[in-house]
Scaffold this motif. Sequence first.
Motif, PDB file in Angstrom:
ATOM      1  N   PRO A 162     -38.121 -48.858  76.386  1.00  0.00           N
ATOM      2  CA  PRO A 162     -39.359 -48.338  76.989  1.00  0.00           C
ATOM      3  C   PRO A 162     -40.524 -48.426  76.012  1.00  0.00           C
ATOM      4  N   LEU A 163     -41.429 -49.355  76.247  1.00  0.00           N
ATOM      5  CA  LEU A 163     -42.489 -49.649  75.284  1.00  0.00           C
ATOM      6  C   LEU A 163     -43.884 -49.542  75.884  1.00  0.00           C
ATOM      7  N   THR A 164     -44.028 -48.765  76.955  1.00  0.00           N
ATOM      8  CA  THR A 164     -45.339 -48.520  77.551  1.00  0.00           C
ATOM      9  C   THR A 164     -45.381 -47.085  78.074  1.00  0.00           C
ATOM     10  N   GLU A 165     -46.520 -46.722  78.631  1.00  0.00           N
ATOM     11  CA  GLU A 165     -46.677 -45.420  79.266  1.00  0.00           C
ATOM     12  C   GLU A 165     -46.440 -45.481  80.777  1.00  0.00           C
ATOM     13  N   CYS A 166     -46.003 -46.608  81.280  1.00  0.00           N
ATOM     14  CA  CYS A 166     -45.766 -46.737  82.718  1.00  0.00           C
ATOM     15  C   CYS A 166     -44.572 -45.886  83.137  1.00  0.00           C
ATOM     16  N   GLU A 167     -44.616 -45.394  84.375  1.00  0.00           N
ATOM     17  CA  GLU A 167     -43.501 -44.580  84.842  1.00  0.00           C
ATOM     18  C   GLU A 167     -42.279 -45.443  85.127  1.00  0.00           C
TER      19      GLU A 167
END
Length: 629
Positions: free
Chosen positions: A355-360
């Motif tokens: 997980p390398l973003t702030e996306c849900e």
Amino acid sequence: MRYLKLLWDIGRQMGWYYWLFRAGYWLQGKTGVLKLRFPRKVSSRSFVNIQEWGECRPRFLFDDQNFDLPTNPDLSELKWRVMQIQAGRFPYFSNTWYAVADWHTHPLTRYQYPVNEHWSEVDDFPAQAGDIKFVWEKSRFTFLYDIIRYDYHFKEDQAETVFRLLADWIDHNPVNCGPNWKCSQEIALRVLNWTFALHYYRASPNLSQAKLDQILCSIYDQMRHVASNIRFSEVAVRNNHILSESLALFTTGCMFSFFPESLNWKQKGKDLFEREIVSQIKPDGTYLQYSMNYHRVVVQLLTWAIRLAERHSDRMCAQVYSRARAVLIFLRACQNNANGQLPNYGHNDGALFFPLTECEFRDFRPQMAALAAALGFDLGYQTGQWLEETWWLTGHRPEFPLMLNPQYLSAFHQSGYYIIRNAGTITFLRCGNCHSRPFQADQNHLDIWVNGRNILRDAGTWLYNGEEETTHYFCGTRSHNTVMIENFDQMQKQHRFIWTHWARSAQGKSGVANEEFWIETEFEGFRHVGKGIVHKRRVVKKAGQLHWLVEDHILNLPSGMRIRQLWHPDAAFSDDFKINAVNELGVDIAMTVEEGWYSQGYGVKTRSSTLVFESKGSFIRAVITARAD
């Protein structure tokens, strides 16, 4: 006799070599052979001098010396998550947080798995324990990506925290003992995540010779376990497990060339990964696990593998590239543009490896965009927070010409997926043969989306090992938008992950005529109920309108049995839409509302409604429309 029949059915469906291998592996565990093959022996050596380690910079996914991702110190949610981790609370399955001080306690049941018992003697499913995946989740170290990203964006050195957590795990998980040595895929993912962290903190002053030796020895011991046990995943599991494990072998061989087996692991891992990608992904891009989230898992593994292989001048074979492109074409056809989500179709254990973003969690754009960048084209997502993963996994954000546009009508016959995209809606139907062990009895499931909203949905997964009634509900036919005969599933549920009487003879077609899109499918199922039972489904979507017609016809329905057409709406469905149904005589069928469940994430379930149309005949026609303003 029932047990013998089950063994016979497993042998016929899965193959007799599979059956014999599983029996032999079980015997190795019972006789203590596995304890001899996997000794409790801890490596204690110095593989590389700390100075040489700092000076030798092997090529990784991103170049830590020339990494120019723009920083963003306004990521408040990221900061909050890292503060939780520093306070001893950890994320589980991308949706819940628990405070667990050790590495062996189940956060819900508080059951503590034995620490010093050999992994082959640890029970996966003790009744009092709950789902073992809750224990494995923390030990995956997926949370390291939040810590690293926080370090990068906020310029606050987190090396001490990272090395402390790694050392604590090593100290409290003796080699080949306890639950965290039981699954080779869990070990492989842990090593991949540790490798990412080690590369990021390669030159950190917090990394002493003693810490480096401890971490490298643990990685070495863990990968020796994976290498020695990989035949089990090749034969007995044969899904994303073998992909993860072979990628870990390849990565270890590339990044830790000083290990005695590195050259062998690198070649074996690459060969296995290439072979399994070509085997598990069909030429049309569909995946043998029939699960959108596991499909995304493969996307992430492909991105890592393709990028690392190119960085080491050892490109994956051409078929891997063609399968990767096909995967993106398939997933893009199923993906809505409003929020990047796909149907929650198939089993979903909450896995999101890197997980390398702030996306849900349900937004697939970060992972798909990164793979597209690795392959050299764009998916047309434009600019957004989902692009950060592309920087981390491919080292840059290049501009490519747009190459993939989803079609209005897509058919993927090799696995039986049919998709209509029209006027902001997505109509998704699956009806396909089982080429590998099925997890859910969900043939002819229909998903409908309107402007990014999943108005008729898959109920989800919840848990792999929960109470029998509820887990059966989620993996059974009742939790899908399809048809049941009485309360019988399309296949017969057996022990935990085993179904017998697999659905077969599935086929379908789709087209456009008279300003209408249509899909027609059928399969033979319910073979434990009667002979020759076939479910035919016809779906018609009126072009430019919120109007769907769904016809279900059951051939060779056993005398006296009823059919039940099931619908799982979102919470506000009745405010904006309606469903009406008639039988073969055109007589209205009264709708009943039953209590059901919905699981938006692994380990989470909420009460929901199930809309049911029931008929003594063999035909039901339903019409789904928007309510008049």
